[in-house]
Design a protein around this motif. Structure first.
Motif: not given
Lengths: 171, 732
Positions: B514-518, B690-695
């Protein structure tokens, strides 16, 4: 009643009567287990024991333990009476019975038991009748022995006489 | 038959005629005669013709046999005394093949059984009233063996039979009052009588005044055998008459203190049945030295407490007492059911945890079950514990944090505690780290176990230490309080340790996703640059996530060409990748240790993380078309600019979607990393995650482009969309 065991305070089995069929191995196991459990109990404890799905009723007379396994719905107190009756019969027959009488005349003890109980149920409630039947059997046996002895060798006769004397010694 | 019945004297005139007919050689003549007799037999007639009927019952002709059987039935009804004549012949009726004969035979026997009661009663009466007969006498009671057998037979006959019971009432009362009770024989008979009275449909008065009173006397008897029998009887009769048994409660409880195990066991059984409120509490004092009995007894008490608890607090108090009293002899089921009860009873949790804490800190005997329950409760409700106050008892004050931690330290260092207990304790301590303000000491204790010789403890403490370090932000949600347990679930826990641990791991990782929701904010940016974005594609089977996503990110950044600040972002990408690696490890079982844990004490987390997902994760629907719904659930890691997006694609159609591919692109100022999806096939109502990570180093507004392709019913479908409704506060 499922079975009856007589054993001494030392844990020696003196007499066993099974009214249900078990393989020998199981019989031995049951006997061992019960003897240890019962011997471990203190004299002031009650005479009943729940064991597997059976109830064990035991009572000690002098150095002998009389132990019966009955079903759940059987009357425990009555079983004590049965044991007592058996002891009375032994006593009457042997004349103040002791452990040695049963050791040396175990067949008589079995005969008496068989006249009192059949298939685990009481068959005769009169002491007199039981003793009468035993006496009659003894008579029959004696007659038979006489015939046999007359024809038999001297040696067998001697041992027989010795055996009997030995057994009766404690009268 | 039509003209005559037994009320007319003239019918006697045909007796002789019938007798002749019964002797006829023609079966039908005999049949007719039997019919007539069966219909109009008077007592006189029955007496006269009984012999003939008995003879006919043995006839080789089945036709006649069955008729004569019913005839006999009639005769017995008219003149019960004649029953004896028929007894020998009746027996053989049951070995018939002919159903006619069988049914008549059964009818006859049923009637005989009913008729037999007066006979038995008579025999019994004779036995009691008859004078001294030396032959059958046993210390003043005439033939107890026979009496007991008759009583037993009466019981069999009287069960559910009002008439028969009626006939027995008197004699039973007589036996009960007339029997000498000073000797064992007398008690034998009384015992049997009581059983009979309780089992048959006897009068209420008889039951209460006689049977229960006799039992009461038995219970007070000095003879242990008699007492045992009385308890046993109570146990058997408690279902018939609970109130009557209640009267002897105190005596029963007295028996619990008996040194003899036979008596205590039955006594306890009786208590379980009688099981009434306050009295039960005294049981605990009865638990003495015998291990076997302790286990038995404590389970019994727990059961009865469950059944009869007037309120929760009482129930909990009782359980606590059992835990304290029975020490280590408690069975596992008691521990789990206690924990379950505590978890269920939200209102009493503070109270219970304080009580448990008290018990725990005073415990000198290393009672493992008590410790386990106590640390569980304190771990869960540590915050409540600190504020807990017991209204009735002001002497007990809630402990301070340090006190609690000291107790824990003692527990963990004590060599007497089992490994399981230590695991409970360690887990609980970790939980306390989020409930207490001072975590330093906790952290110290936990990390000291990193070198424990026991692999479970060591592994656990290493894992927990991680939660203090890099992933401190995850700690509060991970260690959330467990939701109240349902009874069914709780029983599964023990068995399915492995399974739940696997679940636990995958769920533990979800907050990180969820952190990657950014990265959702990326999408927003993308919106402006429709022409030149490239989708970040990760094939489901890509093995090396790290490298692929890295290069993808680079490509993406290059291609997007929006705000080229790639190099500065790399460190944070690394973090993301590390996390991804952890997650992937978890998901794909690369870390074998994680999956073969069979300890119980991590299960707590499993339940926790359930809530985590529902609670603080904002969801948004990214796509909803043609039965395919894609939901993003977002989670941010504070101060890390990283957003984890948990993409859940759900198939709401009735067909299966295959070759499902989800692609996403973000503007260049962002970095995106996609982890492999959980699958490429979505069954009806199934889903793929599926998991996405956005920085997002520059904290821009995230925009995202998504492209979907899948096959449904053999048709390839392709669609794309834009997500730009990411909440802006996720970057704050």
């Amino acid at each position: 009643m499922q079975f009856m065991l007589l054993f001494s305070r030392q844990g020696k089995l003196r007499l066993q009567k099974w009214y249900v069929a078990h393989p020998d191995k199981l019989k031995k196991k049951i006997t061992r287990e019960l003897i240890t459990t019962i011997l471990a109990r203190k004299p002031k404890m009650c005479s009943f024991l729940e064991w597997r799905d059976l109830k064990i009723v035991y009572k000690r007379y002098a150095s002998l333990y009389f132990c019966c396994a009955i079903e759940q719905e059987d009357n425990e107190l009555l079983t004590l009476e049965v044991i007592h009756r058996y002891v009375e019969l032994l006593d009457k027959y042997f004349g103040s019975v002791c452990e040695l009488d049963i050791i040396f005349n175990f067949e008589k003890a079995y005969f008496i038991l068989d006249e009192l109980l059949l298939g685990g149920e009481i068959q005769e409630t009169s002491k007199k009748n039981v003793l009468k039947a035993i006496a009659a059997q003894d008579l029959l046996q004696e007659e038979h022995d006489k015939i046999e002895l007359n024809g038999g060798s001297e040696e067998t006769r001697l041992t027989r006489v010795c055996g009997r004397r030995h057994g009766r010694r404690h009268k | 038959m039509l003209l005559l019945d037994e009320r007319q004297d003239v019918h006697l005139l045909i007796t002789n005629c019938l007798k002749n007919d019964l002797n006829s050689t023609t079966q039908f003549v005999v049949g007719l005669a039997l019919c007539t007799l069966g219909a109009i037999a008077s007592p006189e007639m029955a007496r006269d013709l009984a012999g003939e009927v008995e003879r006919l019952m043995k006839s080789p002709n089945a036709y006649i046999r069955k008729k004569s059987a019913l005839c006999a039935f009639r005769i017995i009804k008219r003149v019960p005394d004649l029953m004896e004549i028929f007894l020998p012949a009746t027996r053989s009726l049951l070995s018939e093949k002919n159903h006619g004969v069988l049914i008549t035979g059964v009818t006859l026997i049923t009637e005989m059984c009913k008729r037999i009661v007066p006979n038995l009663v008579r025999i019994l009466k004779n036995l009691i009233l008859a004078g001294y007969s030396p032959e059958h006498d046993v210390s003043g009671v005439s033939d107890p063996f026979l009496q007991v057998k008759i009583l037993k037979l009466l019981r069999v006959l009287g069960i559910n039979d009002v008439d028969a019971s009626e006939a027995m009432n008197d004699i039973l009362a007589q036996v009960a009052t007339n029997t000498e009770t000073s000797k064992n024989v007398g008690n034998t008979i009384l015992y049997e009588t009581v059983l009979s009275i309780m089992d048959i449909k006897s009068e209420g008065g008889l039951r209460v005044s006689l049977a229960v009173n006799i039992l009461g006397r038995f219970l007070l008897n000095n003879d242990k055998n008699i007492r045992y029998v009385a308890l046993n009887t109570l146990l058997r009769t408690v279902h018939v008459d609970t109130s009557a048994v209640q009267r002897h409660r105190s005596t029963i409880l007295e028996c619990l203190k008996d040194p003899d195990i036979s008596i205590r066991k039955t006594g306890n059984g009786a208590v379980v049945c009688v099981g009434q409120f306050a009295e039960c509490q005294d049981d605990d004092e009865g638990i003495t030295s015998d291990p076997e009995f302790k286990a038995h007894c404590s389970s019994g008490i727990v059961l009865s407490a469950e059944r009869y608890a007037p309120n929760k607090r009482w129930h909990l108090d009782t359980l606590l007492k059992v835990l304290v009293a029975a020490g280590n002899y408690i069975r596992d089921d008691v521990i789990s059911s206690t924990i379950q009860l505590i978890s269920e009873t939200t209102s009493e949790q503070a109270y219970v945890s304080l009580q448990l804490y008290k018990a725990l800190s005073e415990d000198m005997h290393n009672r493992q079950p008590l410790t386990q329950v106590a640390v569980w409760a304190i771990g869960e409700y540590g915050d409540m514990l600190l504020q807990a106050a017991i209204e009735e008892d002001h002497n007990i004050r809630p402990p301070t944090e340090d006190e609690v931690i000291d107790v824990y330290q003692k527990l963990l260092w004590s060599p007497q505690n089992s490994v399981i207990t230590k695991q409970y304790t360690l887990m609980s301590l970790t939980k306390l780290s989020t409930r207490f303000s001072n975590t330093n000491k906790i952290q110290q204790i936990i990390s000291s176990f990193c070198s424990s010789l026991h692999i479970e403890l060591q592994q656990r403490s290493v894992e927990f230490s991680q939660m203090f370090g890099k992933y401190a932000h995850l700690r509060p949600p991970l260690l959330e309080r467990m939701p109240p347990m349902e009874v069914v679930r709780q029983s599964d826990n023990q068995i399915n340790g492995d399974v739940s641990d696997v679940e636990l791991k995958s769920e533990e990782s979800s907050p990180q996703h969820i952190t990657n929701n950014e990265s959702n904010a990326l999408l927003d940016l993308l919106g402006g640059s429709d022409g030149n974005f490239e989708l970040d594609i990760i094939k489901p089977n890509s093995q090396a996530t790290q490298s692929v996503s890295n290069s993808n990110n680079q490509d993406l950044l290059d291609l997007l060409g929006l705000d080229p600040l790639p190099s500065t972002n790399l460190p944070s990408v690394d973090i993301g990748n590390n996390m991804g690696l952890i997650i992937e490890n978890n998901n794909s079982n690369l870390l074998p240790i994680m999956n073969n844990q069979n300890s119980n004490f991590l299960q707590g987390d499993l339940f926790n993380t359930d809530i985590v997902n529902e609670r603080d994760v904002p969801n948004l629907v990214a796509y909803n078309k043609d039965g395919l719904k894609i939901v993003f659930s977002l989670d941010t890691v504070p101060d890390s600019n990283t957003l984890t997006i948990n993409v859940t694609a759900t198939n709401h159609t009735l067909s299966t979607m295959t070759e499902f591919l989800f692609q996403a692109a973000v503007p260049k100022t962002f970095q995106i990393q996609m982890l492999p999806p959980s699958g490429t096939v979505i069954g009806p109502n199934g889903h793929v995650i599926q998991v996405l990570k956005v920085v997002n180093p520059s904290k821009n507004i995230l925009r995202m482009r998504i492209r979907l392709s899948y096959m449904i019913d053999g048709n390839p479908i392709q669609d794309q969309g834009e997500v730009n409704n990411f909440p802006t506060e996720i970057w704050d």
